[in-house]
Design a protein around this motif. Structure first.
Motif, PDB file in Angstrom:
ATOM      1  N   GLU A 167       0.916  -1.340   0.084  1.00 50.44           N
ATOM      2  CA  GLU A 167      -0.109  -0.043  -0.073  1.00 50.44           C
ATOM      3  C   GLU A 167       0.792   1.389  -0.017  1.00 50.44           C
ATOM      4  OE1 GLU A 167      -3.597  -0.693   2.593  1.00 50.44           O
ATOM      5  OE2 GLU A 167      -2.038  -1.783   3.765  1.00 50.44           O
ATOM      6  N   ASN A 168       0.256   2.407  -0.866  1.00 50.39           N
ATOM      7  CA  ASN A 168       1.138   3.501  -0.852  1.00 50.39           C
ATOM      8  C   ASN A 168       0.474   4.731  -0.629  1.00 50.39           C
ATOM      9  OD1 ASN A 168       3.901   2.711  -2.473  1.00 50.39           O
ATOM     10  ND2 ASN A 168       2.296   1.376  -3.331  1.00 50.39           N
ATOM     11  N   TYR A 169       1.067   5.768  -0.022  1.00 47.10           N
ATOM     12  CA  TYR A 169       0.367   7.043   0.070  1.00 47.10           C
ATOM     13  C   TYR A 169       1.376   8.196   0.024  1.00 47.10           C
ATOM     14  CZ  TYR A 169      -2.573  10.956   1.373  1.00 47.10           C
ATOM     15  OH  TYR A 169      -3.144  12.102   1.664  1.00 47.10           O
ATOM     16  N   PHE A 170       1.002   9.027  -0.988  1.00 51.19           N
ATOM     17  CA  PHE A 170       2.110  10.163  -1.290  1.00 51.19           C
ATOM     18  C   PHE A 170       1.479  11.435  -0.317  1.00 51.19           C
ATOM     19  CE2 PHE A 170       3.663  13.690  -4.114  1.00 51.19           C
ATOM     20  CZ  PHE A 170       5.012  13.476  -3.722  1.00 51.19           C
ATOM     21  N   TYR A 171       2.460  12.078   0.499  1.00 46.94           N
ATOM     22  CA  TYR A 171       2.296  13.202   1.172  1.00 46.94           C
ATOM     23  C   TYR A 171       2.610  14.374   0.254  1.00 46.94           C
ATOM     24  CZ  TYR A 171       1.112   9.865   4.921  1.00 46.94           C
ATOM     25  OH  TYR A 171       0.575   9.017   5.897  1.00 46.94           O
ATOM     26  N   GLU A 172       1.910  14.900  -0.598  1.00 41.87           N
ATOM     27  CA  GLU A 172       2.508  15.980  -1.367  1.00 41.87           C
ATOM     28  C   GLU A 172       2.994  17.180  -0.704  1.00 41.87           C
ATOM     29  OE1 GLU A 172       2.268  17.067  -5.364  1.00 41.87           O
ATOM     30  OE2 GLU A 172       0.994  15.477  -4.955  1.00 41.87           O
ATOM     31  N   ASP A 173       2.456  17.620   0.540  1.00 47.01           N
ATOM     32  CA  ASP A 173       3.015  18.799   1.085  1.00 47.01           C
ATOM     33  C   ASP A 173       4.305  18.451   1.635  1.00 47.01           C
ATOM     34  OD1 ASP A 173       1.974  16.990   2.834  1.00 47.01           O
ATOM     35  OD2 ASP A 173       1.562  18.409   4.413  1.00 47.01           O
ATOM     36  N   GLN A 174       4.939  17.181   1.770  1.00 47.16           N
ATOM     37  CA  GLN A 174       6.053  17.045   2.423  1.00 47.16           C
ATOM     38  C   GLN A 174       6.989  16.156   1.237  1.00 47.16           C
ATOM     39  OE1 GLN A 174       5.993  15.095   6.217  1.00 47.16           O
ATOM     40  NE2 GLN A 174       3.746  15.147   6.129  1.00 47.16           N
TER      41      GLN A 174
END
Length: 246
Positions: A167-174
């Motif tokens: 599973e992946n999640y990209f924290y755009e602000d960081q």
């Protein structure tokens, strides 16, 4: 990190084109005068690439922060008879006995440095331990890759030996991508599976940011390539290679 994952890493990464990467790196180094001598691989993992360069005649150092990954690398070393020096160290804190002719790092190992001060510390070590005129070649996944290819996606793979949920999640602000891995590994001579869970984090860096950090340490970005190490990167590049001249 990489404690349980190490035992299934090679199995899960069997799609990685190590031979292709090796040939391109070798050709670049040889075309630029590094035809022999010492090379240090940062984030060497289980030693797949390290062994290839050792077989090509280089005196190799493999450096990794995971003892479990290095244990598997040393098993390969026993089988091949190579004379690789493996070191259990963080790349940004590396201590070598003498300078090397080149450093390499592949498979987005450098993306694991989540803060600019850690990247800066790495470049300071590169400046210290690569001989003047030598090279540091490393790859990174890009923000485009994390945002559009990997981020917010879930992959499931299954075979008789290993199954995993990624599973992946990209924290755009960081500019940070989170990997959540759940792995089921079949136990020897048994119908039982061991469950392994690990979280991994990587950060995307812009080329401009890396260029500034390199310059702060007296290093220059000689060239920047797309994943094919032929063309220049563009807005949809998923992996880039940086060539640093010391």
């Amino acid at each position: 990190m990489y404690e349980g994952f190490a035992n299934v890493y090679d199995h899960m990464m069997n799609h990685i084109p190590y031979d292709e990467w090796f040939e391109k790196l070798l050709q670049y180094l040889q075309n630029h005068g590094v035809t022999e001598g010492r090379i240090c691989e940062l984030g060497c993992g289980t030693g797949v690439m390290t062994e290839k360069f050792a077989a090509a005649g280089y005196s190799m150092i493999g450096l990794d922060k995971s003892e479990d990954m290095l244990a598997l690398a040393r098993q390969k070393q026993e089988e091949s008879g190579s004379r690789i020096l493996y070191l259990h160290q963080n790349m940004e804190e590396m201590e070598l006995d003498a300078p090397v002719d080149a450093m390499i790092s592949v498979c987005d190992s450098v993306n694991y440095l989540l803060q600019e001060d850690l990247m800066n510390a790495l470049f300071a070590r590169v400046k210290k331990y690569v001989k003047p005129g030598g090279y540091f070649i490393f790859d990174l996944k890009t923000a485009y890759c994390y945002r559009n290819i990997i981020g917010n996606q879930t992959w499931v793979e299954q075979d008789e030996e290993v199954s995993y949920i990624w599973e992946n999640y990209f924290y755009e602000d960081q500019d940070i991508n989170e990997y959540m891995l759940t792995i089921f590994k079949k136990q020897p001579d048994s119908d039982l599976y061991e469950r392994i869970e690990e979280a991994h984090y990587q950060r995307a860096y812009s080329i401009d940011c890396l260029r500034e950090l390199l310059a702060d340490n007296g290093l220059s970005m000689e060239e920047c390539f797309d994943a094919d190490m032929v063309h220049r990167p563009n807005e949809t590049s998923e992996r880039i290679y940086l060539i640093v001249r010391v």
